[in-house]
Write an enzyme that holds these catalytic residues in place. Structure first.
Site, mmCIF file in Angstrom:
data_model
loop_
_atom_site.group_PDB
_atom_site.id
_atom_site.type_symbol
_atom_site.label_atom_id
_atom_site.label_comp_id
_atom_site.label_asym_id
_atom_site.label_seq_id
_atom_site.Cartn_x
_atom_site.Cartn_y
_atom_site.Cartn_z
ATOM 1 N N TYR A 22 -2.864 -0.252 -12.318
ATOM 2 C CA TYR A 22 -3.984 -0.343 -11.363
ATOM 3 C C TYR A 22 -5.076 0.664 -11.731
ATOM 4 C CZ TYR A 22 -6.051 0.677 -6.651
ATOM 5 O OH TYR A 22 -6.873 0.921 -5.569
ATOM 6 N N ARG A 60 1.183 0.255 2.151
ATOM 7 C CA ARG A 60 0.945 1.660 1.852
ATOM 8 C C ARG A 60 1.577 2.546 2.929
ATOM 9 N NH1 ARG A 60 -5.283 0.558 0.256
ATOM 10 N NH2 ARG A 60 -4.899 -1.108 1.754
ATOM 11 N N PHE A 90 -8.794 -4.406 5.048
ATOM 12 C CA PHE A 90 -8.837 -3.219 5.909
ATOM 13 C C PHE A 90 -10.237 -2.591 5.933
ATOM 14 C CE2 PHE A 90 -8.146 1.550 5.383
ATOM 15 C CZ PHE A 90 -8.151 1.837 6.741
ATOM 16 N N VAL A 139 9.926 9.176 -0.328
ATOM 17 C CA VAL A 139 10.159 8.865 -1.744
ATOM 18 C C VAL A 139 10.221 10.168 -2.545
ATOM 19 C CG1 VAL A 139 9.117 7.772 -3.776
ATOM 20 C CG2 VAL A 139 9.073 6.585 -1.561
ATOM 21 N N LYS A 166 11.255 6.843 5.322
ATOM 22 C CA LYS A 166 11.812 7.040 3.976
ATOM 23 C C LYS A 166 10.876 7.889 3.132
ATOM 24 C CE LYS A 166 14.444 2.812 3.873
ATOM 25 N NZ LYS A 166 14.297 1.357 3.733
ATOM 26 N N THR A 177 -11.207 3.735 -7.076
ATOM 27 C CA THR A 177 -10.115 4.455 -6.408
ATOM 28 C C THR A 177 -10.014 5.887 -6.916
ATOM 29 O OG1 THR A 177 -7.715 4.567 -6.166
ATOM 30 C CG2 THR A 177 -8.514 3.535 -8.170
ATOM 31 N N TRP A 222 -8.043 6.408 2.575
ATOM 32 C CA TRP A 222 -8.674 6.077 3.858
ATOM 33 C C TRP A 222 -7.600 5.425 4.721
ATOM 34 C CZ3 TRP A 222 -14.002 3.336 2.567
ATOM 35 C CH2 TRP A 222 -14.727 4.153 1.675
ATOM 36 N N ARG A 273 3.135 1.876 -13.043
ATOM 37 C CA ARG A 273 2.368 2.338 -11.888
ATOM 38 C C ARG A 273 0.875 2.450 -12.230
ATOM 39 N NH1 ARG A 273 1.977 5.416 -7.038
ATOM 40 N NH2 ARG A 273 -0.218 5.943 -6.859
ATOM 41 N N TYR A 324 7.753 3.106 -11.690
ATOM 42 C CA TYR A 324 6.941 3.829 -10.708
ATOM 43 C C TYR A 324 6.700 5.241 -11.215
ATOM 44 C CZ TYR A 324 5.321 5.858 -6.310
ATOM 45 O OH TYR A 324 4.575 6.489 -5.350
HETATM 46 N N1 LIG Z 1 -7.802 1.955 1.632
HETATM 47 C C1 LIG Z 1 -7.964 2.928 0.761
HETATM 48 O O1 LIG Z 1 -7.788 4.076 1.076
HETATM 49 C C2 LIG Z 1 -8.390 2.642 -0.640
HETATM 50 C C3 LIG Z 1 -8.210 3.682 -1.553
HETATM 51 C C4 LIG Z 1 -8.625 3.523 -2.853
HETATM 52 C C5 LIG Z 1 -9.233 2.362 -3.240
HETATM 53 N N2 LIG Z 1 -9.423 1.367 -2.355
HETATM 54 C C6 LIG Z 1 -10.102 0.167 -2.851
HETATM 55 O O2 LIG Z 1 -10.935 -0.367 -1.833
HETATM 56 C C7 LIG Z 1 -10.888 -1.786 -1.869
HETATM 57 C C8 LIG Z 1 -10.490 -2.345 -0.507
HETATM 58 O O3 LIG Z 1 -9.267 -1.785 -0.093
HETATM 59 P P1 LIG Z 1 -8.544 -2.148 1.281
HETATM 60 O O4 LIG Z 1 -7.735 -0.972 1.635
HETATM 61 O O5 LIG Z 1 -9.510 -2.695 2.229
HETATM 62 O O6 LIG Z 1 -7.558 -3.293 0.775
HETATM 63 P P2 LIG Z 1 -7.176 -4.702 1.437
HETATM 64 O O7 LIG Z 1 -6.041 -5.251 0.647
HETATM 65 O O8 LIG Z 1 -6.995 -4.549 2.891
HETATM 66 O O9 LIG Z 1 -8.480 -5.571 1.188
HETATM 67 C C9 LIG Z 1 -8.751 -6.268 -0.002
HETATM 68 C C10 LIG Z 1 -9.219 -7.665 0.388
HETATM 69 O O10 LIG Z 1 -9.591 -8.361 -0.811
HETATM 70 C C11 LIG Z 1 -9.180 -9.700 -0.683
HETATM 71 N N3 LIG Z 1 -9.018 -10.288 -2.017
HETATM 72 C C12 LIG Z 1 -8.187 -9.850 -3.004
HETATM 73 N N4 LIG Z 1 -8.290 -10.661 -4.073
HETATM 74 C C13 LIG Z 1 -9.201 -11.618 -3.751
HETATM 75 C C14 LIG Z 1 -9.726 -12.740 -4.452
HETATM 76 N N5 LIG Z 1 -9.305 -13.048 -5.679
HETATM 77 N N6 LIG Z 1 -10.658 -13.498 -3.833
HETATM 78 C C15 LIG Z 1 -11.070 -13.203 -2.560
HETATM 79 N N7 LIG Z 1 -10.605 -12.154 -1.855
HETATM 80 C C16 LIG Z 1 -9.674 -11.377 -2.449
HETATM 81 C C17 LIG Z 1 -7.845 -9.623 0.068
HETATM 82 O O11 LIG Z 1 -7.522 -10.854 0.677
HETATM 83 C C18 LIG Z 1 -8.116 -8.499 1.057
HETATM 84 O O12 LIG Z 1 -8.539 -9.012 2.305
HETATM 85 C C19 LIG Z 1 -9.960 -2.153 -3.018
HETATM 86 O O13 LIG Z 1 -10.732 -2.401 -4.173
HETATM 87 C C20 LIG Z 1 -9.108 -0.919 -3.218
HETATM 88 O O14 LIG Z 1 -8.660 -0.816 -4.547
HETATM 89 C C21 LIG Z 1 -8.985 1.475 -1.068
HETATM 90 O O1 LIG Z 2 -5.355 5.075 -0.801
HETATM 91 C C1 LIG Z 2 -5.779 5.536 -1.864
HETATM 92 O O2 LIG Z 2 -6.606 6.402 -1.960
HETATM 93 C C2 LIG Z 2 -5.244 4.969 -3.162
HETATM 94 O O3 LIG Z 2 -3.935 5.374 -3.249
HETATM 95 C C3 LIG Z 2 -2.891 4.525 -2.947
HETATM 96 O O4 LIG Z 2 -1.838 5.142 -3.625
HETATM 97 P P1 LIG Z 2 -0.851 6.101 -2.854
HETATM 98 O O5 LIG Z 2 -1.553 7.186 -2.114
HETATM 99 O O6 LIG Z 2 0.185 6.551 -3.818
HETATM 100 O O7 LIG Z 2 -0.236 5.033 -1.868
HETATM 101 P P2 LIG Z 2 0.709 5.051 -0.614
HETATM 102 O O8 LIG Z 2 1.516 3.799 -0.673
HETATM 103 O O9 LIG Z 2 -0.085 5.239 0.605
HETATM 104 O O10 LIG Z 2 1.723 6.270 -0.872
HETATM 105 C C4 LIG Z 2 1.432 7.621 -0.634
HETATM 106 C C5 LIG Z 2 2.648 8.455 -0.939
HETATM 107 O O11 LIG Z 2 3.660 8.185 0.040
HETATM 108 C C6 LIG Z 2 4.906 7.890 -0.602
HETATM 109 N N1 LIG Z 2 5.641 6.945 0.300
HETATM 110 C C7 LIG Z 2 5.156 5.704 0.557
HETATM 111 C C8 LIG Z 2 5.820 4.855 1.445
HETATM 112 C C9 LIG Z 2 7.004 5.303 2.067
HETATM 113 O O12 LIG Z 2 7.645 4.579 2.893
HETATM 114 N N2 LIG Z 2 7.459 6.528 1.785
HETATM 115 C C10 LIG Z 2 6.811 7.382 0.925
HETATM 116 O O13 LIG Z 2 7.291 8.512 0.708
HETATM 117 C C11 LIG Z 2 4.532 7.365 -1.974
HETATM 118 O O14 LIG Z 2 5.576 7.516 -2.894
HETATM 119 C C12 LIG Z 2 3.315 8.243 -2.293
HETATM 120 O O15 LIG Z 2 3.759 9.480 -2.780
HETATM 121 C C13 LIG Z 2 -3.076 3.124 -3.502
HETATM 122 O O16 LIG Z 2 -2.946 3.107 -4.883
HETATM 123 C C14 LIG Z 2 -4.415 2.565 -3.191
HETATM 124 O O17 LIG Z 2 -4.457 1.995 -1.935
HETATM 125 C C15 LIG Z 2 -5.546 3.502 -3.300
HETATM 126 O O18 LIG Z 2 -6.178 3.263 -4.518
#
Ligand SMILES: NC(=O)c1ccc[n+]([C@@H]2O[C@H](COP(=O)([O-])OP(=O)(O)OC[C@H]3O[C@@H](n4cnc5c(N)ncnc54)[C@H](O)[C@@H]3O)[C@@H](O)[C@H]2O)c1
Ligand SMILES: O=C(O)[C@H]1O[C@H](OP(=O)(O)OP(=O)(O)OC[C@H]2O[C@@H](n3ccc(=O)[nH]c3=O)[C@H](O)[C@@H]2O)[C@H](O)[C@@H](O)[C@@H]1O
Length: 389
Positions: A184, A234, A27, A252, A250, A138, A214, A181, A334
């Site tokens: 990570y 997510r 993403f 949670v 849903k 994170t 994000w 939970r 969880y």
């Molecule tokens: N999206 C958010 O809001 C958010 C929040 C907190 C932290 N992060 C961190 O940012 C990073 C990216 O998040 P994202 O939302 O883009 O997630 P994402 O799952 O969309 O992207 C992660 C990518 O890493 C690749 N990957 C995982 N393991 C691999 C491996 N062993 N070898 C090669 N590729 C591999 C996956 O195929 C995937 O395309 C992560 O480290 C995540 O923990 C994201």
């Molecule tokens: O995005 C982030 O900054 C970080 O937080 C996320 O954690 P969380 O925010 O808990 O992840 P979500 O799955 O997006 O859940 C957000 C909240 O929605 C709730 N939820 C989720 C899914 C659903 O169908 N219904 C629902 O109520 C969860 O219980 C939680 O309270 C993930 O851990 C990571 O992608 C990242 O590190």
């Protein structure tokens, strides 16, 4: 345009660099690649096991002006001897690779810990080869707020000192070990400490990013369409899936947890500033979020429902949400972060970055994308399922 002279925050010209981006097919990676290709002269070595989300940037038939600046390498960093060579070829490594969906943390804790700590070999390679590293951590490293441990009626719960999350002051507060939970968050915390130690002892030039929820187009997958039917992505994708299928959202444990959501395009601007201003970004840990976009998960569900009615033209369900227990939804082990407000002092001071997009606006553009991309496919899947049942 790439040909216009570009300058950093201190007025110095920005030299084109080569970036080794690990997890580029995900993403965040897909948005970062898009930005780097369309607005900068930098080169990207894009590493991932998948490339579906960046295919539009790679396809030669589109004859992009950037086709000689992006190269995809399909590899799993767990077991690929090409990794170190690719890091050596680049000026900067950005590591995004991780398992990062909460449904996995308590059900696949070993994979989660391996993915987020043991597999972070790029740290070692960057340190040994004197290469700069931007590592994605994170906001979950903060865990729960101090306020969450105060009595429910304590007025201190309203005091920002008890809930605002500061990179250089706030403690990391996780639940007990059987609350898997936190596998990570704990692995991410340890890799942050390892990176920090490499900086202190071996001079590694690093920046650590702590994203705060994000969200935007291409986040995760829609179960049964471009991901497994039983998969739990997510919250944005879970709620989008419910809306597309005309099912109640849903909530949670009643949807009482609070989150701040930031638009992916705003957040990518922050990462660009880090890439192009190393002197201001090195040695820092940055919260990247939008403190103005705070809602409970219930409020998020209600707003997404309203926005979806607007962008799809469909009516609202009579029962738009239902409550579900966390045990039923995620299984044993969880636990949840109660509240996440990023302190913005460090990123303001070092990079002058601020998010711009309101929650309503970012949901409107994101749900417009979800509807356009998935509505037909979901309808087809539903009618096929009813024909075979
Ligand atoms: N999206 C958010 O809001 C958010 C929040 C907190 C932290 N992060 C961190 O940012 C990073 C990216 O998040 P994202 O939302 O883009 O997630 P994402 O799952 O969309 O992207 C992660 C990518 O890493 C690749 N990957 C995982 N393991 C691999 C491996 N062993 N070898 C090669 N590729 C591999 C996956 O195929 C995937 O395309 C992560 O480290 C995540 O923990 C994201
Ligand atoms: O995005 C982030 O900054 C970080 O937080 C996320 O954690 P969380 O925010 O808990 O992840 P979500 O799955 O997006 O859940 C957000 C909240 O929605 C709730 N939820 C989720 C899914 C659903 O169908 N219904 C629902 O109520 C969860 O219980 C939680 O309270 C993930 O851990 C990571 O992608 C990242 O590190």
């Amino acid at each position: 345009m790439a040909s216009v002279a570009r300058v950093d925050l201190d007025g110095n010209p920005i030299k084109p660099i080569t970036i080794c981006m690990i997890g580029a097919g995900g993403f965040i990676g897909s948005h970062l690649c898009e930005k780097l290709m369309s607005e900068t002269p930098h080169k990207v070595l894009a590493l991932d096991v998948y490339n579906d989300k960046i295919k539009h940037l790679l396809e030669p038939e589109n004859a992009h002006p950037w086709s000689d600046r992006i190269q995809f390498h399909r590899l799993n960093i767990k077991q690929d001897s090409r990794l170190e060579g690719l890091i050596k070829m680049a000026d900067l490594t950005i590591n995004l690779a991780a398992i990062c969906t909460p449904a996995d943390y308590n059900t696949r804790p070993l994979d989660t810990i391996y993915s987020n700590f043991i597999d972070a070999l790029p740290v070692k390679y960057c340190s040994e080869n004197n290469k700069r590293l931007i590592h994605f951590s994170t906001c979950e490293v903060y865990g729960k707020t101090i306020g969450s441990y105060l009595p429910k009626d304590s007025p201190l719960r309203q005091d920002p000192a008890y809930y605002v999350l500061k990179e250089d002051e706030s403690p990391c507060i996780f639940g007990s070990i059987e609350k898997q939970r936190w596998s990570y968050a704990c692995a991410k915390q340890l890799i942050e400490r390892l990176i920090y130690a490499e900086g202190a002892e071996n001079g590694l030039e690093f920046t650590i990013v702590r994203p705060f929820n994000w969200i935007g187009p291409r986040m995760d997958f829609i179960p049964g369409i471009d991901g497994p039917s039983e998969g739990v992505p997510r919250v944005l994708a879970c709620f989008s899936n419910n809306l597309l299928r005309r099912e109640p959202l849903k909530l949670v444990d009643g949807g009482q947890s609070q989150r701040t959501f930031v638009y992916i395009k705003d957040a990518i601007e922050a990462v660009m500033l880090m890439i192009e201003n190393p002197a201001r970004a090195n040695g820092h840990i940055f919260n990247v979020g939008n403190p103005n976009n705070e809602v409970t998960v219930r409020q998020l569900g209600e707003m997404m429902t309203e926005v979806y009615v607007k962008v799809s033209g469909e009516s609202k369900l009579e029962t738009p949400t239902i409550d579900v227990s966390s045990q039923e939804f995620y299984g044993v082990g969880y636990d949840d972060s109660d509240k996440r407000i990023p302190d913005m002092t460090i990123i303001n001071k070092q990079l002058g970055w601020n998010p711009k997009t309101s929650l309503w606006d970012l949901l409107e553009s994101t749900l417009t994308y979800q509807h356009r991309t998935y509505a037909e496919a979901v309808k087809k899947a539903i009618s096929q399922a009813s024909a075979t049942s």
